[in-house]
Design an enzyme around this catalytic site. Structure first.
Site, short mmCIF file in Angstrom:
data_model
loop_
_atom_site.label_atom_id
_atom_site.label_comp_id
_atom_site.label_asym_id
_atom_site.label_seq_id
_atom_site.Cartn_x
_atom_site.Cartn_y
_atom_site.Cartn_z
N LYS A 22 0.84 -1.31 0.07
CA LYS A 22 0.49 0.64 -0.03
C LYS A 22 0.58 1.36 0.29
O LYS A 22 0.85 2.38 -0.63
CB LYS A 22 -0.62 -0.25 0.77
CG LYS A 22 -1.53 1.41 1.13
CD LYS A 22 -2.55 0.87 2.72
CE LYS A 22 -2.06 1.49 3.74
NZ LYS A 22 -1.27 2.86 4.07
N ASN A 23 2.14 1.30 0.68
CA ASN A 23 2.41 2.85 1.31
C ASN A 23 3.46 2.87 -0.01
O ASN A 23 3.96 3.83 -0.89
CB ASN A 23 3.00 2.67 2.17
CG ASN A 23 2.38 2.73 3.23
OD1 ASN A 23 1.74 3.08 3.32
ND2 ASN A 23 2.84 2.52 4.66
N CYS A 126 -4.68 13.08 12.65
CA CYS A 126 -4.58 11.86 12.76
C CYS A 126 -4.91 11.37 14.23
O CYS A 126 -4.76 11.78 15.65
CB CYS A 126 -2.98 11.93 11.92
SG CYS A 126 -2.96 10.15 12.00
N ARG A 131 0.93 14.51 13.29
CA ARG A 131 1.41 14.20 12.59
C ARG A 131 2.37 15.75 11.31
O ARG A 131 1.06 15.95 10.30
CB ARG A 131 1.00 13.21 11.15
CG ARG A 131 0.84 11.86 12.20
CD ARG A 131 0.88 10.93 11.35
NE ARG A 131 1.52 9.79 10.77
CZ ARG A 131 1.11 8.98 9.94
NH1 ARG A 131 -0.11 8.48 10.22
NH2 ARG A 131 1.33 8.37 8.96
N PRO A 132 2.65 16.83 11.08
CA PRO A 132 2.81 17.85 10.88
C PRO A 132 3.57 17.64 9.18
O PRO A 132 3.71 16.10 8.72
CB PRO A 132 3.42 18.17 11.37
CG PRO A 132 5.14 17.71 12.67
CD PRO A 132 4.03 16.41 12.52
N LEU A 135 8.38 20.11 6.96
CA LEU A 135 9.31 19.15 6.11
C LEU A 135 9.04 19.44 5.10
O LEU A 135 9.25 19.12 4.37
CB LEU A 135 10.13 17.84 6.98
CG LEU A 135 10.17 18.36 8.55
CD1 LEU A 135 10.64 17.14 9.21
CD2 LEU A 135 11.25 19.54 8.36
N ASP A 316 5.90 0.71 11.96
CA ASP A 316 3.71 0.14 11.47
C ASP A 316 3.89 -1.35 11.17
O ASP A 316 2.92 -1.76 11.45
CB ASP A 316 3.81 0.29 9.77
CG ASP A 316 3.52 1.37 10.16
OD1 ASP A 316 3.15 2.66 10.08
OD2 ASP A 316 4.14 1.45 8.22
N ARG A 408 -8.34 -0.60 5.11
CA ARG A 408 -7.75 1.03 4.45
C ARG A 408 -6.40 -0.53 4.01
O ARG A 408 -5.60 -0.09 3.72
CB ARG A 408 -7.24 1.46 5.72
CG ARG A 408 -8.20 2.37 5.22
CD ARG A 408 -8.11 3.93 6.92
NE ARG A 408 -6.48 4.28 6.49
CZ ARG A 408 -5.98 3.78 7.24
NH1 ARG A 408 -6.09 5.10 8.52
NH2 ARG A 408 -4.38 5.25 6.49
C1 UD1 Z 1 4.77 6.57 6.17
C2 UD1 Z 1 4.30 5.36 6.18
C3 UD1 Z 1 3.63 5.94 7.52
C4 UD1 Z 1 4.72 4.90 8.30
C5 UD1 Z 1 5.32 5.85 8.32
C6 UD1 Z 1 6.87 5.82 9.28
C7 UD1 Z 1 2.38 5.87 4.73
C8 UD1 Z 1 1.67 6.50 3.61
N1 UD1 Z 1 2.93 5.66 5.05
O1 UD1 Z 1 4.05 8.25 6.92
O2 UD1 Z 1 2.84 4.06 7.45
O3 UD1 Z 1 4.11 4.42 9.62
O4 UD1 Z 1 6.26 6.17 6.92
O5 UD1 Z 1 7.22 5.02 8.62
O6 UD1 Z 1 3.87 5.67 3.68
N2 UD1 Z 1 7.70 14.74 10.58
C9 UD1 Z 1 7.33 15.42 10.58
N3 UD1 Z 1 7.30 16.90 9.07
C10 UD1 Z 1 6.82 16.96 8.76
C11 UD1 Z 1 6.93 15.02 8.23
C12 UD1 Z 1 6.83 14.03 9.25
O7 UD1 Z 1 8.05 16.44 12.02
O8 UD1 Z 1 6.72 17.36 7.46
C13 UD1 Z 1 7.54 14.03 12.03
C14 UD1 Z 1 6.34 13.08 11.92
O9 UD1 Z 1 5.71 13.28 13.01
C15 UD1 Z 1 6.89 11.86 12.43
C16 UD1 Z 1 8.70 11.53 11.39
O10 UD1 Z 1 8.59 12.83 11.09
O11 UD1 Z 1 7.38 12.17 13.31
C17 UD1 Z 1 8.16 10.50 10.54
O12 UD1 Z 1 7.03 10.25 9.64
P1 UD1 Z 1 7.26 10.43 8.46
O13 UD1 Z 1 7.80 8.87 7.76
O14 UD1 Z 1 7.03 11.56 7.50
O15 UD1 Z 1 5.59 9.56 8.57
P2 UD1 Z 1 4.50 9.33 6.75
O16 UD1 Z 1 5.04 9.68 5.64
O17 UD1 Z 1 3.83 10.00 6.76
#
Ligand code: UD1
Length: 429
Positions: A22-23, A126, A131-132, A135, A316, A408
């Site tokens: 899925k991811n 969420c 989950r900001p 970045l 995950d 999902r």
């Molecule tokens: C993706 C996966 C999710 C998995 C996660 C971590 C998909 C659809 N989802 O989620 O299943 O659990 O990777 O392996 O692929 N962060 C910030 N600012 C940002 C973005 C992220 O601070 O702009 C932080 C998040 O809060 C978190 C960390 O970075 O603490 C990692 O998040 P991220 O790797 O971005 O997760 P997703 O891409 O949302």
């Protein structure tokens, strides 16, 4: 609302086919917005998140078709979806659609890169902590986009196109890396992405983008270099196997005992988690085209784990591993370093008799001799499948409510488990 009913106690034996990830499928579908030619994706899982994203893409004016089943294909063979973003009529992704699935926010990258403008709703709250998207927006700003927040929408503009830049992520982000990678493919000049996520899904996206004509080096390492091109074309790509689904079933077998071969998957996608599983007492071996997991009679040993970006232990799989540790000998410390508040399954596991103490970012799980079936509630995707794993060994009946979370992310879960001997069924309505 559907529920899942499980009678615990049956070991798992047989074959489980693993679906496409899925991811990986989600960012790959989103990448189709980068070209006016058709992108054909094979091995796409049949999941609610995929249907939601298709709806969002249709809203933009993206045409899609899903190939019919061919001879020899079963309902577990992934589907082939063809997406053509030739005449994009709208570059706005509204709240009603984005709020159903966070990853859909990533459409902002190809839209601004190709059309110079995108208006995408901020993702909704969420269940797994804050989950900001700061970045992701930092990456786009570095590439020359202007970002404004307007009435709950992020408006990204780059009327003269994006420009290659150096992007250094202060923490590893999968979504941030996908966004930077997609946007950089059409930016003028060179982009260097530092502290990039090394997840297999990032490599899969890069492989597909390269087939579409992108110039990318270093995907799978922490430094990715992208040489922008003027346009991308169509391509055909198979989605890689789902490492989280693989790990989930591997843990289910370690929990129930038995002997199961997970087909159409690869150990290197989750080596860390498989090694941990080996330490718990399960026998894990590689087969041609899959992984075999066995456990006969012997008890489980508790193991401490800390979640980390790839190649570490995946967040995950944290909930599923916690379910497994509820039946191990001794106390296991499970530390969650990626997401705060990703422990909602603790309360529900406790309803089944698990002994878990939370302290900051850690859960201390003391193994118990038996779990007892009870009605429980699914709270998010991975948490809900941890309840399934616990239910498979709990004495008596476990009913899991709100299984739309499971739908999902897990294709045909109850069918796959029932075929290996689990007493599991879906109650409709
Ligand atoms: C993706 C996966 C999710 C998995 C996660 C971590 C998909 C659809 N989802 O989620 O299943 O659990 O990777 O392996 O692929 N962060 C910030 N600012 C940002 C973005 C992220 O601070 O702009 C932080 C998040 O809060 C978190 C960390 O970075 O603490 C990692 O998040 P991220 O790797 O971005 O997760 P997703 O891409 O949302």
């Amino acid at each position: 609302m559907d529920r899942i009913r499980i009678r615990g106690g049956a070991p798992l034996n047989g074959l489980i086919p693993i679906s496409g990830a899925k991811n990986a499928a989600l960012p790959l579908m989103i990448a189709s917005l980068l070209t006016d030619e058709a992108l054909e994706l094979g091995n796409v899982p049949r999941l609610a998140d995929i249907s939601s994203l298709l709806r969002i893409m249709s809203n933009f004016g993206v045409d899609h078709s899903i190939a019919g089943r061919r001879p020899g294909q079963t309902s577990e063979t992934g589907q082939t979806i063809r997406l053509t973003a030739r005449s994009v009529i709208d570059t706005c992704a509204p709240y009603e659609l984005v709020s159903t699935m966070r990853a859909s926010f990533w459409v902002i990258a190809p839209l601004v890169a190709r059309f110079g403008e995108a208006r995408v709703s901020m993702p909704g709250g969420c269940a797994i902590g804050t989950r900001p998207v700061d970045l992701l927006l930092m990456a786009l700003t570095k590439l020359g986009a202007t970002i404004e927040i307007d009435g709950g929408y992020v408006v990204a503009k780059a009327p003269k196109g994006l420009i290659g830049a150096e992007i250094e992520f202060p923490k590893v982000t999968v979504g941030g890396t996908h966004v930077a990678l997609m946007a950089a493919t059409l930016a003028r000049g060179t982009t260097v992405i530092r502290n990039a996520a090394r997840e297999p899904e990032v490599i899969d996206l890069a492989d597909c983008l390269i087939k579409m004509g992108a110039k990318i080096e270093g995907a799978g390492t922490s430094e990715i270099v992208v040489e922008g091109v003027a346009r991308l074309g169509g391509a055909s790509h198979e989605v890689l196997p789902d490492r989280i689904e693989t790990g989930t079933y591997a843990m289910a077998v370690a929990m129930t005992g038995g002997d199961v071969t997970l087909e159409h998957t690869r150990p290197e996608l989750l080596q860390f988690a498989l090694d941990v599983l080996g330490q718990t007492g399960a026998e894990v071996s590689t087969t041609p085209g899959g992984i075999r997991v066995k456990r006969n009679g012997n008890g489980l040993t508790s193991v401490d784990v800390t979640t980390d970006p790839f190649p570490g232990f995946p967040t995950d799989l944290q909930a599923q591993f916690m379910a497994l540790m509820t039946r191990a000998n001794g106390v296991s410390r499970i530390r969650e370093t990626i997401f705060e508040n990703r422990f909602m399954h603790v309360q529900e596991l406790a309803r089944l008799g698990a002994k878990i103490r939370l302290d900051g970012d850690s859960a201390y799980v003391e193994g118990v001799p038996a779990l007892k079936g009870a009605p429980v509630m699914a709270t998010d995707l991975r948490a809900s499948v941890s309840l399934v794993i616990a239910g498979l060994v709990a004495e008596g009946e476990t009913t899991i409510n709100r299984v739309y979370h499971l739908d999902r992310g897990f294709e045909a879960l109850e069918t796959k488990l029932a075929r290996c001997g689990a007493e599991i069924e879906r109650l409709r309505g």
